[in-house]
Enzyme design. Structure first.
Site, short mmCIF file in Angstrom:
data_model
loop_
_atom_site.label_atom_id
_atom_site.label_comp_id
_atom_site.label_asym_id
_atom_site.label_seq_id
_atom_site.Cartn_x
_atom_site.Cartn_y
_atom_site.Cartn_z
N TYR A 97 -19.14 41.22 17.35
CA TYR A 97 -18.64 39.96 17.05
C TYR A 97 -19.81 39.18 16.15
O TYR A 97 -20.38 37.80 16.05
CB TYR A 97 -19.93 39.41 18.33
N GLY A 153 -18.11 31.55 31.75
CA GLY A 153 -17.90 32.04 30.01
C GLY A 153 -19.17 30.35 29.58
O GLY A 153 -19.45 30.31 28.32
N TYR A 186 -23.33 42.24 29.17
CA TYR A 186 -21.99 42.82 27.97
C TYR A 186 -23.47 43.69 27.15
O TYR A 186 -23.23 43.74 25.64
CB TYR A 186 -21.70 42.09 27.24
N ARG A 229 -22.20 36.43 31.84
CA ARG A 229 -23.40 35.81 31.34
C ARG A 229 -24.53 35.36 31.58
O ARG A 229 -25.98 35.30 31.63
CB ARG A 229 -22.70 35.92 29.59
N CYS A 281 -24.05 56.33 13.27
CA CYS A 281 -23.75 56.84 11.04
C CYS A 281 -22.72 55.90 10.53
O CYS A 281 -21.73 56.11 10.65
CB CYS A 281 -23.19 57.90 10.98
N ARG A 313 -23.27 44.01 20.38
CA ARG A 313 -22.52 43.20 20.73
C ARG A 313 -23.28 42.64 18.99
O ARG A 313 -22.06 41.83 18.48
CB ARG A 313 -23.14 41.86 21.32
N GLU A 355 -16.79 31.66 38.09
CA GLU A 355 -16.30 32.90 37.70
C GLU A 355 -17.26 33.73 36.92
O GLU A 355 -17.56 34.03 35.91
CB GLU A 355 -15.04 33.83 37.41
N PRO A 356 -18.83 33.33 37.03
CA PRO A 356 -19.48 33.10 35.82
C PRO A 356 -20.13 34.78 36.00
O PRO A 356 -20.26 34.85 36.83
CB PRO A 356 -20.90 32.33 36.08
N1 LLP Z 1 -13.47 35.19 34.39
C1 LLP Z 1 -12.72 36.22 33.41
C2 LLP Z 1 -11.51 35.65 33.60
C3 LLP Z 1 -13.17 36.70 32.20
O1 LLP Z 1 -12.76 37.14 31.21
C4 LLP Z 1 -14.82 36.50 32.79
C5 LLP Z 1 -15.69 37.39 30.36
C6 LLP Z 1 -15.77 36.39 32.82
C7 LLP Z 1 -15.29 34.93 33.70
C8 LLP Z 1 -16.98 36.01 32.87
O2 LLP Z 1 -16.76 34.85 31.24
P1 LLP Z 1 -18.87 34.92 30.88
O3 LLP Z 1 -19.70 34.10 32.03
O4 LLP Z 1 -19.68 36.37 30.97
O5 LLP Z 1 -18.52 33.97 30.10
N2 LLP Z 1 -18.34 41.05 25.72
C9 LLP Z 1 -18.36 39.65 24.97
C10 LLP Z 1 -17.62 38.49 25.91
C11 LLP Z 1 -16.32 38.76 27.29
C12 LLP Z 1 -16.04 37.96 27.91
C13 LLP Z 1 -15.07 37.90 28.42
N3 LLP Z 1 -14.54 37.61 29.83
C14 LLP Z 1 -19.80 39.51 24.59
O6 LLP Z 1 -20.15 40.05 25.11
O7 LLP Z 1 -19.81 37.99 23.98
#
Ligand code: LLP
Length: 437
Positions: free
Chosen positions: A333, A244, A387, A284, A359, A329, A281-282
């Site tokens: 969003y 996150g 993403y 992004r 379109c 994205r 669990e990174p």
């Molecule tokens: N762990 C779990 C259980 C998750 O659901 C997610 C992301 C992550 C780890 C990794 O999160 P990150 O470090 O990438 O923030 N498509 C959206 C983001 C959706 C994230 C979903 N879960 C975007 O483009 O902003």
């Protein structure tokens, strides 16, 4: 001149380089739309987590949903990472790059029986269970095959991560995780069910989070629960802090991975939980700023004042060959992603909306951008390593883009551009005879 978020991306003279590769040259040679990633940007992002966790029992599980291309997974697997997966498809990707199943955690609210069976068969490290119903099914499947499913319950801490509602996951109204107040009872149930072994606990409160405070709130609530669960005689081996952490798209100033981890680990130690294995669990933050989507300008379309707009402001359009199907994205969003020219010019810049050929009026990559470009020039959408490709679709029967990885002055195609014939594969005409119409 380097660009925000990515030290690997810089103008040398007039030309935009990722590491030592000119993006315009790659686009010329390999075509557009083209995703290009920097290997060293990924490894540097990972190093922030590794430095903070060094000397502890830990596992960094790259959340491959951010970018699941095999070469990207290969880089993280070789650097010692495990993977956080959310589908049977992601499981097969992880196995395809040779990571040990004992380094894979399986998250997600809707695991099917077939996916769970396969994960049990290969022996994943842990199932991050998201509901009581899932717990029962997992137990039934594990007991039936004589396997033991190691489980961690994803607890929904009910904290506001302060991010876009679609990517916030730790609030009560979200579909994710098990409610905080049900957690102890669920752990008791998990400990009693056949085929299950409680391994840990986890949370994930959202994505693109730009401050440490929500993490600390979630962590405190999780540690309270760990104390409560252990007082019922159930041992919690690992703490999974989710992913996150945000990146800089524009002017966001999230803590570095190292600083965030240090803050969280200090709290974990202070509360007497420092002996536990730490998992993260990174997604992004490991790949987002490592990539750009390169696209060719097809047309410049000077605008007329929108009907009824009292300002009389004109809307100009820069129509490029990448679209919402390549990068969802912005459309999904309203995300702001930096868009720059791959070659700087002395032409006067045009204020324009950067849009794709799809379109839909929602098919835009950026609104009101100032760009000095002409038809045939290349632009780059930055911070597109996460993403981007992993959310791409074939809408409008558009083949998905090619992908490249660069390292120094080397560049490899890591995914071929899809062909239109690939898109028909598996489709069938009706058996109506061969009459020409
Ligand atoms: N762990 C779990 C259980 C998750 O659901 C997610 C992301 C992550 C780890 C990794 O999160 P990150 O470090 O990438 O923030 N498509 C959206 C983001 C959706 C994230 C979903 N879960 C975007 O483009 O902003």
């Amino acid at each position: 001149m380097t660009l925000p978020g990515s030290p690997q991306l810089a103008y040398l003279g007039n030309e935009l380089f990722l590491e030592n590769c000119s993006l315009a040259e790659l686009a010329q040679r390999y075509g557009t739309p083209l995703y290009v990633y920097s290997r060293s940007a990924m490894l540097e992002a990972l190093a922030g987590y590794q430095r903070a966790l060094a000397g502890r029992d830990h596992l960094i599980c790259y959340a491959m949903k951010a970018n699941s291309s095999l070469a990207v997974l290969q880089i993280f697997a070789q650097a010692g990472c495990g993977f956080d997966i959310v589908s049977g498809g992601e499981l097969e990707r992880a196995l395809a790059v040779g990571v040990a199943a004992s380094k894979i955690v399986f998250s997600g609210v809707g695991k099917t029986r077939a996916e769970m069976r396969r994960a049990l068969e290969v022996g994943v490290m842990c199932f991050n269970v998201e509901s009581e119903a899932e717990l029962e099914v997992l137990s039934e499947l594990a007991a039936a095959t004589g396997a033991v499913a190691h489980v961690s319950l994803r607890v929904n801490p009910d904290v506001d991560a302060g991010t876009h509602p679609y990517i916030s996951t730790g609030l009560k109204g979200n579909k994710f995780g098990i409610a905080h107040e049900r957690a102890v009872a669920c752990y008791e149930r998990a400990a009693a069910l056949p085929g299950l072994k409680v391994a840990g606990i986890d949370f994930h409160i959202g994505s693109q989070i730009s401050e440490a405070a929500p993490y600390l709130d979630a962590l405190d609530r999780m540690l309270d629960l760990v104390d409560a669960i252990e007082s019922h005689g159930i041992a919690i081996h690992h703490l999974d802090l989710g992913g996150g952490l945000g990146i800089t798209y524009a002017d966001e100033t999230p803590p570095s991975a190292q600083a965030l981890m240090k803050t969280l680990l200090t709290r974990i130690d202070a509360r007497g939980h420092g002996h536990r294995k730490i998992m993260v669990e990174p997604g992004r933050s490991l790949v987002g700023n490592a990539g750009a989507l390169v696209s060719e300008v097809l047309y410049l379309k000077p605008g007329t004042a929108p009907h009824g707009d009292p300002s009389g402001a004109e809307k100009n359009f820069c129509i490029v060959d990448a679209a919402m199907n390549d990068l969802m994205r912005p459309a999904l969003y309203q995300a702001w992603m930096n868009i720059v020219a791959c070659r700087l010019s002395n032409e006067p810049p045009l204020l324009c909306d950067v849009v794709g050929p799809v379109c839909e009026s929602g098919d835009w990559l950026g609104h009101d951008r100032s760009l000095a470009v002409r038809a045939g020039d290349f632009i780059a959408v930055l911070s597109a390593g996460a993403y981007g490709m992993s959310m791409a679709s074939n809408y409008n029967t558009r083949p998905r883009a090619a992908e490249m990885m660069v390292a120094g002055d080397q560049a490899w195609v890591i995914r071929d551009r899809e062909q239109v014939s690939d898109l028909f594969r598996g489709e069938h005409l009706l058996p109506l005879g061969s009459r020409r119409t």
